[in-house]
Design a protein around this motif. Structure first.
Motif, PDB file in Angstrom:
ATOM      1  N   LEU A  24    -116.583  75.517 -39.107  1.00  0.00           N
ATOM      2  CA  LEU A  24    -115.524  75.857 -40.057  1.00  0.00           C
ATOM      3  C   LEU A  24    -115.861  75.352 -41.455  1.00  0.00           C
ATOM      4  CD1 LEU A  24    -112.312  75.368 -37.922  1.00  0.00           C
ATOM      5  CD2 LEU A  24    -113.516  77.477 -38.483  1.00  0.00           C
ATOM      6  N   LYS A  25    -116.538  74.228 -41.548  1.00  0.00           N
ATOM      7  CA  LYS A  25    -117.004  73.734 -42.850  1.00  0.00           C
ATOM      8  C   LYS A  25    -117.993  74.725 -43.457  1.00  0.00           C
ATOM      9  CE  LYS A  25    -118.244  70.910 -46.189  1.00  0.00           C
ATOM     10  NZ  LYS A  25    -117.468  70.857 -47.406  1.00  0.00           N
ATOM     11  N   LYS A  26    -118.912  75.223 -42.623  1.00  0.00           N
ATOM     12  CA  LYS A  26    -119.864  76.223 -43.118  1.00  0.00           C
ATOM     13  C   LYS A  26    -119.137  77.488 -43.567  1.00  0.00           C
ATOM     14  CE  LYS A  26    -123.681  77.132 -41.205  1.00  0.00           C
ATOM     15  NZ  LYS A  26    -124.799  77.484 -40.340  1.00  0.00           N
ATOM     16  N   LEU A  65    -112.269  76.289 -26.947  1.00  0.00           N
ATOM     17  CA  LEU A  65    -112.930  75.709 -25.784  1.00  0.00           C
ATOM     18  C   LEU A  65    -112.613  74.214 -25.667  1.00  0.00           C
ATOM     19  CD1 LEU A  65    -114.854  76.031 -23.397  1.00  0.00           C
ATOM     20  CD2 LEU A  65    -116.762  75.702 -24.991  1.00  0.00           C
ATOM     21  N   SER A  66    -112.650  73.523 -26.779  1.00  0.00           N
ATOM     22  CA  SER A  66    -112.323  72.103 -26.792  1.00  0.00           C
ATOM     23  C   SER A  66    -110.877  71.871 -26.351  1.00  0.00           C
ATOM     24  CB  SER A  66    -112.559  71.536 -28.195  1.00  0.00           C
ATOM     25  OG  SER A  66    -112.243  70.178 -28.244  1.00  0.00           O
ATOM     26  N   ALA A  67    -109.968  72.705 -26.822  1.00  0.00           N
ATOM     27  CA  ALA A  67    -108.558  72.575 -26.432  1.00  0.00           C
ATOM     28  C   ALA A  67    -108.373  72.819 -24.933  1.00  0.00           C
ATOM     29  CB  ALA A  67    -107.701  73.538 -27.240  1.00  0.00           C
ATOM     30  N   LEU A  68    -109.073  73.795 -24.390  1.00  0.00           N
ATOM     31  CA  LEU A  68    -108.976  74.069 -22.955  1.00  0.00           C
ATOM     32  C   LEU A  68    -109.507  72.903 -22.128  1.00  0.00           C
ATOM     33  CD1 LEU A  68    -109.994  77.846 -22.897  1.00  0.00           C
ATOM     34  CD2 LEU A  68    -107.700  76.858 -22.578  1.00  0.00           C
ATOM     35  N   TYR A 117    -118.634  70.169 -33.381  1.00  0.00           N
ATOM     36  CA  TYR A 117    -119.352  71.382 -33.774  1.00  0.00           C
ATOM     37  C   TYR A 117    -118.390  72.445 -34.296  1.00  0.00           C
ATOM     38  CZ  TYR A 117    -124.109  70.221 -32.491  1.00  0.00           C
ATOM     39  OH  TYR A 117    -125.360  69.662 -32.475  1.00  0.00           O
ATOM     40  N   ALA A 118    -117.193  72.512 -33.731  1.00  0.00           N
ATOM     41  CA  ALA A 118    -116.191  73.456 -34.229  1.00  0.00           C
ATOM     42  C   ALA A 118    -115.873  73.172 -35.694  1.00  0.00           C
ATOM     43  CB  ALA A 118    -114.926  73.367 -33.379  1.00  0.00           C
ATOM     44  N   LEU A 132    -116.913  81.281 -38.967  1.00  0.00           N
ATOM     45  CA  LEU A 132    -115.468  81.201 -38.764  1.00  0.00           C
ATOM     46  C   LEU A 132    -115.125  81.424 -37.295  1.00  0.00           C
ATOM     47  CD1 LEU A 132    -112.535  81.082 -39.912  1.00  0.00           C
ATOM     48  CD2 LEU A 132    -112.703  83.580 -40.093  1.00  0.00           C
ATOM     49  N   TYR A 133    -115.719  82.426 -36.712  1.00  0.00           N
ATOM     50  CA  TYR A 133    -115.423  82.760 -35.317  1.00  0.00           C
ATOM     51  C   TYR A 133    -116.061  81.772 -34.344  1.00  0.00           C
ATOM     52  CZ  TYR A 133    -113.627  86.826 -37.602  1.00  0.00           C
ATOM     53  OH  TYR A 133    -112.908  87.638 -38.427  1.00  0.00           O
ATOM     54  N   ALA A 134    -117.230  81.277 -34.682  1.00  0.00           N
ATOM     55  CA  ALA A 134    -117.869  80.255 -33.845  1.00  0.00           C
ATOM     56  C   ALA A 134    -117.006  78.995 -33.829  1.00  0.00           C
ATOM     57  CB  ALA A 134    -119.272  79.939 -34.350  1.00  0.00           C
TER      58      ALA A 134
END
Length: 109
Positions: free
Chosen positions: A21-23, A48-51, A16-17, A39-41
């Motif tokens: 970013l594609k959008k 969140l994924s990295a954490l 989803y991230a 962009l911020y989403a």
């Protein structure tokens, strides 16, 4: 089993991230890009994924976690088809099959 579920959620969030970013990339001006909520989403979801990835690495082997993050590509495949109207090709399907088989072999080893 619990950590595999967290890893699965991590891969969905990562997909989803990338989607957000594609959008956000649809603009050609940096000023507009900086005002785009997508962009911020996307950035927040990547964080969140990295954490979650860091958390999982405390309990699972790196040699298992890293290859299984390729599951993100499976979610991306479906999201690009359903939300971005991208075409499904034979090569893409073969790639997904290889990812699934690789994931199975990694978890069995």
């Amino acid at each position: 089993m619990r950590y595999y579920l967290i890893l699965l959620v991590m891969t969905i969030i990562g997909a989803y991230a990338s989607f957000f970013l594609k959008k956000a990339s649809s603009t050609d001006r940096i000023q507009i890009l900086l005002l785009t909520p997508s962009l911020y989403a996307g950035g927040f979801l990547y964080l969140l994924s990295a954490l979650l990835n860091i958390f999982i690495l405390r309990y699972m082997d790196y040699s298992v976690v890293l290859p299984l993050t390729s599951i993100t590509y499976i979610w991306t495949f479906f999201m690009s088809y359903f939300f971005l109207n991208e075409h499904i090709t034979r090569n893409k399907i073969m790639g997904i099959v290889c990812i699934v088989l690789g994931g199975v072999f990694i978890t069995l080893g």
